[in-house]
Design a protein around this motif. Structure first.
Motif, PDB file in Angstrom:
ATOM      1  N   ALA A 172      -1.959  10.851 -12.522  1.00 24.93           N
ATOM      2  CA  ALA A 172      -2.529  11.067 -11.185  1.00 24.93           C
ATOM      3  C   ALA A 172      -1.659  10.521 -10.050  1.00 24.93           C
ATOM      4  O   ALA A 172      -1.509  11.181  -9.017  1.00 24.93           O
ATOM      5  CB  ALA A 172      -3.936  10.472 -11.115  1.00 24.93           C
ATOM      6  N   PRO A 173      -1.062   9.318 -10.181  1.00 26.89           N
ATOM      7  CA  PRO A 173      -0.212   8.821  -9.088  1.00 26.89           C
ATOM      8  C   PRO A 173       0.981   9.720  -8.786  1.00 26.89           C
ATOM      9  O   PRO A 173       1.545   9.667  -7.695  1.00 26.89           O
ATOM     10  CB  PRO A 173       0.257   7.450  -9.600  1.00 26.89           C
ATOM     11  CG  PRO A 173      -0.797   7.034 -10.578  1.00 26.89           C
ATOM     12  CD  PRO A 173      -1.211   8.307 -11.242  1.00 26.89           C
ATOM     13  N   TYR A 174       1.382  10.555  -9.748  1.00 30.44           N
ATOM     14  CA  TYR A 174       2.494  11.488  -9.545  1.00 30.44           C
ATOM     15  C   TYR A 174       2.003  12.844  -9.066  1.00 30.44           C
ATOM     16  O   TYR A 174       2.771  13.807  -8.996  1.00 30.44           O
ATOM     17  CB  TYR A 174       3.275  11.652 -10.856  1.00 30.44           C
ATOM     18  CG  TYR A 174       3.810  10.357 -11.408  1.00 30.44           C
ATOM     19  CD1 TYR A 174       4.934   9.742 -10.855  1.00 30.44           C
ATOM     20  CD2 TYR A 174       3.171   9.719 -12.474  1.00 30.44           C
ATOM     21  CE1 TYR A 174       5.415   8.543 -11.356  1.00 30.44           C
ATOM     22  CE2 TYR A 174       3.649   8.518 -12.985  1.00 30.44           C
ATOM     23  CZ  TYR A 174       4.764   7.939 -12.426  1.00 30.44           C
ATOM     24  OH  TYR A 174       5.236   6.746 -12.921  1.00 30.44           O
ATOM     25  N   GLU A 175       0.684  12.912  -8.760  1.00 31.63           N
ATOM     26  CA  GLU A 175       0.049  14.151  -8.301  1.00 31.63           C
ATOM     27  C   GLU A 175       0.183  15.267  -9.337  1.00 31.63           C
ATOM     28  O   GLU A 175       0.389  16.426  -9.008  1.00 31.63           O
ATOM     29  CB  GLU A 175       0.618  14.587  -6.944  1.00 31.63           C
ATOM     30  CG  GLU A 175       0.390  13.559  -5.848  1.00 31.63           C
ATOM     31  CD  GLU A 175       0.895  14.020  -4.494  1.00 31.63           C
ATOM     32  OE1 GLU A 175       1.516  15.100  -4.427  1.00 31.63           O
ATOM     33  OE2 GLU A 175       0.668  13.314  -3.502  1.00 31.63           O
ATOM     34  N   ILE A 176       0.069  14.882 -10.599  1.00 32.11           N
ATOM     35  CA  ILE A 176       0.118  15.835 -11.709  1.00 32.11           C
ATOM     36  C   ILE A 176      -1.256  15.869 -12.360  1.00 32.11           C
ATOM     37  O   ILE A 176      -1.806  14.833 -12.717  1.00 32.11           O
ATOM     38  CB  ILE A 176       1.176  15.423 -12.749  1.00 32.11           C
ATOM     39  CG1 ILE A 176       2.570  15.382 -12.106  1.00 32.11           C
ATOM     40  CG2 ILE A 176       1.163  16.376 -13.935  1.00 32.11           C
ATOM     41  CD1 ILE A 176       3.630  14.801 -13.023  1.00 32.11           C
ATOM     42  N   SER A 177      -1.811  17.059 -12.502  1.00 32.21           N
ATOM     43  CA  SER A 177      -3.121  17.204 -13.128  1.00 32.21           C
ATOM     44  C   SER A 177      -3.143  18.470 -13.971  1.00 32.21           C
ATOM     45  O   SER A 177      -2.226  19.304 -13.901  1.00 32.21           O
ATOM     46  CB  SER A 177      -4.229  17.265 -12.062  1.00 32.21           C
ATOM     47  OG  SER A 177      -4.005  18.357 -11.177  1.00 32.21           O
ATOM     48  N   THR A 178      -4.179  18.613 -14.775  1.00 29.15           N
ATOM     49  CA  THR A 178      -4.290  19.796 -15.629  1.00 29.15           C
ATOM     50  C   THR A 178      -4.676  21.018 -14.805  1.00 29.15           C
ATOM     51  O   THR A 178      -5.244  20.912 -13.718  1.00 29.15           O
ATOM     52  CB  THR A 178      -5.341  19.579 -16.728  1.00 29.15           C
ATOM     53  OG1 THR A 178      -6.603  19.256 -16.125  1.00 29.15           O
ATOM     54  CG2 THR A 178      -4.921  18.484 -17.679  1.00 29.15           C
ATOM     55  N   ARG A 179      -4.376  22.165 -15.353  1.00 31.10           N
ATOM     56  CA  ARG A 179      -4.753  23.452 -14.781  1.00 31.10           C
ATOM     57  C   ARG A 179      -5.329  24.316 -15.893  1.00 31.10           C
ATOM     58  O   ARG A 179      -4.989  24.145 -17.063  1.00 31.10           O
ATOM     59  CB  ARG A 179      -3.537  24.158 -14.165  1.00 31.10           C
ATOM     60  CG  ARG A 179      -2.939  23.436 -12.965  1.00 31.10           C
ATOM     61  CD  ARG A 179      -3.851  23.536 -11.750  1.00 31.10           C
ATOM     62  NE  ARG A 179      -3.247  22.930 -10.570  1.00 31.10           N
ATOM     63  CZ  ARG A 179      -3.396  21.670 -10.202  1.00 31.10           C
ATOM     64  NH1 ARG A 179      -4.146  20.863 -10.955  1.00 31.10           N
ATOM     65  NH2 ARG A 179      -2.838  21.202  -9.106  1.00 31.10           N
ATOM     66  N   ALA A 237      -4.432  22.438 -19.317  1.00 29.79           N
ATOM     67  CA  ALA A 237      -3.068  22.192 -19.766  1.00 29.79           C
ATOM     68  C   ALA A 237      -2.211  21.634 -18.638  1.00 29.79           C
ATOM     69  O   ALA A 237      -2.549  21.752 -17.449  1.00 29.79           O
ATOM     70  CB  ALA A 237      -2.446  23.488 -20.293  1.00 29.79           C
ATOM     71  N   TYR A 238      -1.113  21.012 -19.034  1.00 29.32           N
ATOM     72  CA  TYR A 238      -0.129  20.511 -18.075  1.00 29.32           C
ATOM     73  C   TYR A 238       1.034  21.491 -18.037  1.00 29.32           C
ATOM     74  O   TYR A 238       1.488  21.976 -19.079  1.00 29.32           O
ATOM     75  CB  TYR A 238       0.370  19.123 -18.484  1.00 29.32           C
ATOM     76  CG  TYR A 238      -0.672  18.050 -18.303  1.00 29.32           C
ATOM     77  CD1 TYR A 238      -0.901  17.467 -17.055  1.00 29.32           C
ATOM     78  CD2 TYR A 238      -1.449  17.629 -19.387  1.00 29.32           C
ATOM     79  CE1 TYR A 238      -1.869  16.483 -16.889  1.00 29.32           C
ATOM     80  CE2 TYR A 238      -2.414  16.643 -19.224  1.00 29.32           C
ATOM     81  CZ  TYR A 238      -2.619  16.081 -17.968  1.00 29.32           C
ATOM     82  OH  TYR A 238      -3.577  15.114 -17.802  1.00 29.32           O
ATOM     83  N   ARG A 239       1.523  21.761 -16.821  1.00 28.11           N
ATOM     84  CA  ARG A 239       2.658  22.663 -16.657  1.00 28.11           C
ATOM     85  C   ARG A 239       3.950  21.868 -16.590  1.00 28.11           C
ATOM     86  O   ARG A 239       4.021  20.823 -15.935  1.00 28.11           O
ATOM     87  CB  ARG A 239       2.491  23.506 -15.395  1.00 28.11           C
ATOM     88  CG  ARG A 239       1.355  24.530 -15.490  1.00 28.11           C
ATOM     89  CD  ARG A 239       1.382  25.479 -14.310  1.00 28.11           C
ATOM     90  NE  ARG A 239       0.368  26.509 -14.415  1.00 28.11           N
ATOM     91  CZ  ARG A 239       0.526  27.644 -15.101  1.00 28.11           C
ATOM     92  NH1 ARG A 239       1.662  27.861 -15.742  1.00 28.11           N
ATOM     93  NH2 ARG A 239      -0.434  28.533 -15.152  1.00 28.11           N
ATOM     94  N   ARG A 240       4.977  22.396 -17.220  1.00 32.27           N
ATOM     95  CA  ARG A 240       6.263  21.714 -17.235  1.00 32.27           C
ATOM     96  C   ARG A 240       6.827  21.601 -15.825  1.00 32.27           C
ATOM     97  O   ARG A 240       7.437  20.591 -15.462  1.00 32.27           O
ATOM     98  CB  ARG A 240       7.258  22.453 -18.139  1.00 32.27           C
ATOM     99  CG  ARG A 240       8.575  21.698 -18.275  1.00 32.27           C
ATOM    100  CD  ARG A 240       9.620  22.460 -19.064  1.00 32.27           C
ATOM    101  NE  ARG A 240      10.798  21.639 -19.254  1.00 32.27           N
ATOM    102  CZ  ARG A 240      11.712  21.398 -18.309  1.00 32.27           C
ATOM    103  NH1 ARG A 240      11.564  21.923 -17.096  1.00 32.27           N
ATOM    104  NH2 ARG A 240      12.756  20.628 -18.563  1.00 32.27           N
ATOM    105  N   ALA A 241       6.633  22.625 -15.000  1.00 31.32           N
ATOM    106  CA  ALA A 241       7.178  22.610 -13.642  1.00 31.32           C
ATOM    107  C   ALA A 241       6.652  21.424 -12.836  1.00 31.32           C
ATOM    108  O   ALA A 241       7.389  20.800 -12.075  1.00 31.32           O
ATOM    109  CB  ALA A 241       6.845  23.916 -12.933  1.00 31.32           C
ATOM    110  N   ALA A 242       5.358  21.103 -13.031  1.00 25.77           N
ATOM    111  CA  ALA A 242       4.767  19.983 -12.287  1.00 25.77           C
ATOM    112  C   ALA A 242       5.397  18.662 -12.715  1.00 25.77           C
ATOM    113  O   ALA A 242       5.644  17.778 -11.893  1.00 25.77           O
ATOM    114  CB  ALA A 242       3.251  19.957 -12.511  1.00 25.77           C
ATOM    115  N   LEU A 243       5.651  18.519 -14.009  1.00 21.64           N
ATOM    116  CA  LEU A 243       6.276  17.298 -14.517  1.00 21.64           C
ATOM    117  C   LEU A 243       7.730  17.203 -14.072  1.00 21.64           C
ATOM    118  O   LEU A 243       8.207  16.142 -13.659  1.00 21.64           O
ATOM    119  CB  LEU A 243       6.206  17.272 -16.037  1.00 21.64           C
ATOM    120  CG  LEU A 243       4.808  17.107 -16.655  1.00 21.64           C
ATOM    121  CD1 LEU A 243       4.823  17.553 -18.103  1.00 21.64           C
ATOM    122  CD2 LEU A 243       4.343  15.661 -16.541  1.00 21.64           C
ATOM    123  N   ALA A 244       8.448  18.320 -14.121  1.00 25.04           N
ATOM    124  CA  ALA A 244       9.876  18.315 -13.812  1.00 25.04           C
ATOM    125  C   ALA A 244      10.153  18.045 -12.341  1.00 25.04           C
ATOM    126  O   ALA A 244      11.204  17.508 -11.985  1.00 25.04           O
ATOM    127  CB  ALA A 244      10.506  19.640 -14.223  1.00 25.04           C
TER     128      ALA A 244
END
Length: 203
Positions: free
Chosen positions: A170-177, A189-196
Motif C-alpha cells: 500500500a505505501p507504494y500505491e500498489i493494490s490488486t485489480r 491480481a497484481y500487475r507487473r507494470a504497477a510493481l515495475a
C-alpha cells in the motif's frame, strides 16, 4: 479499508484532555482491515448484492459469484491467521527477554533491519513465472512465503497472507485489480507494470 487512526476528532479530543495518543499497533490494524474486507465480501455474496448478479445460469454471473466466494474464503483464512498469532509491539518488554512464542514481534515496524524490499521480491517472483502481465494475489503470496527473512521489517515472508501483502504494498500505491488471467479465471491480481513503475521496483 477501515478508518485511519487517529482521526481529526480523536486528535482534537486528545488535545482537549491534554494527553498524547498512543501509536497504532500494526497487527491490530491488520485485524481490523481484514475483518472489514470479510464483511464487504459477505455483503457481496448475500442479500440484494447476490440478486443484483442476475440469473446464475449466466456463465459470466456465475463466474463473478465463484470469484467472490474464492476471495471471501481467502480473506477469512487471512483473518483466522491474524487472530491466532501473537500481537506485536510489547512496549514494556525488553527484546532480550522475549521468547520464541513472541516471534510475531517481528511485525513491529522499525524493530528489525529491512531486506531489499517487498516490491523487488514480488518482481523476482514475476520473473520466475516468465514475467506475466499479472499474477493472482493468492499465487503471489504462496511464492513469497517460500522466501527466507522478514518482509519490510514487519512479517516473515513465511508468514505472509494476502492481507499482509496488501498492507506492505500500500505505501507504494500498489493494490490488486480484478484481472482475467490467461486460464480464464477472474481473480484479484497484481500487475507487473504497477510493481515495475513503483520507486522501489525500478531496476
Amino acid at each position: 479499508m477501515t478508518t485511519a487512526f487517529p482521526t481529526l476528532l480523536d486528535q482534537l479530543t486528545a488535545t482537549l484532555r491534554g494527553v498524547e495518543l498512543p501509536r497504532e499497533n500494526p497487527h491490530h490494524r491488520a485485524i481490523l482491515d481484514t475483518f472489514a474486507e470479510v464483511q464487504r465480501l459477505d455483503e457481496r455474496i448475500t442479500g440484494p448484492h447476490l440478486t443484483a448478479l442476475g440469473p446464475l445460469g449466466d456463465a459470466g454471473q456465475l463466474d463473478q459469484l465463484t470469484g467472490a466466494l474464492a476471495e471471501r474464503l481467502a480473506a477469512g483464512h487471512d483473518l483466522a491467521l491474524l487472530l491466532s498469532s501473537h500481537a506485536c509491539c510489547y512496549p514494556d518488554a525488553a527484546e532480550e527477554d522475549m521468547t520464541e512464542d513472541d516471534a510475531d514481534f517481528l511485525s513491529c515496524p522499525g524493530e528489525h533491519p529491512r531486506p531489499s524490499g517487498i516490491v523487488q521480491a514480488a518482481l523476482d517472483v514475476f520473473a520466475e513465472l516468465g514475467d506475466p502481465d499479472a499474477v493472482a494475489s493468492q499465487e503471489l503470496v504462496a511464492a513469497l512465503r517460500r522466501l527466507p527473512g522478514v518482509a519490510e521489517g514487519r512479517w516473515r515472508y513465511a508468514d505472509l497472507t494476502q492481507a499482509r501483502l496488501a498492507q506492505l504494498l500500500a505505501p507504494y500505491e500498489i493494490s490488486t485489480r480484478d484481472v482475467t488471467l490467461p486460464d480464464g479465471r477472474r481473480r484479484k491480481a497484481y500487475r507487473r507494470a504497477a510493481l515495475a513503475t513503483a520507486p522501489a521496483g525500478r531496476r
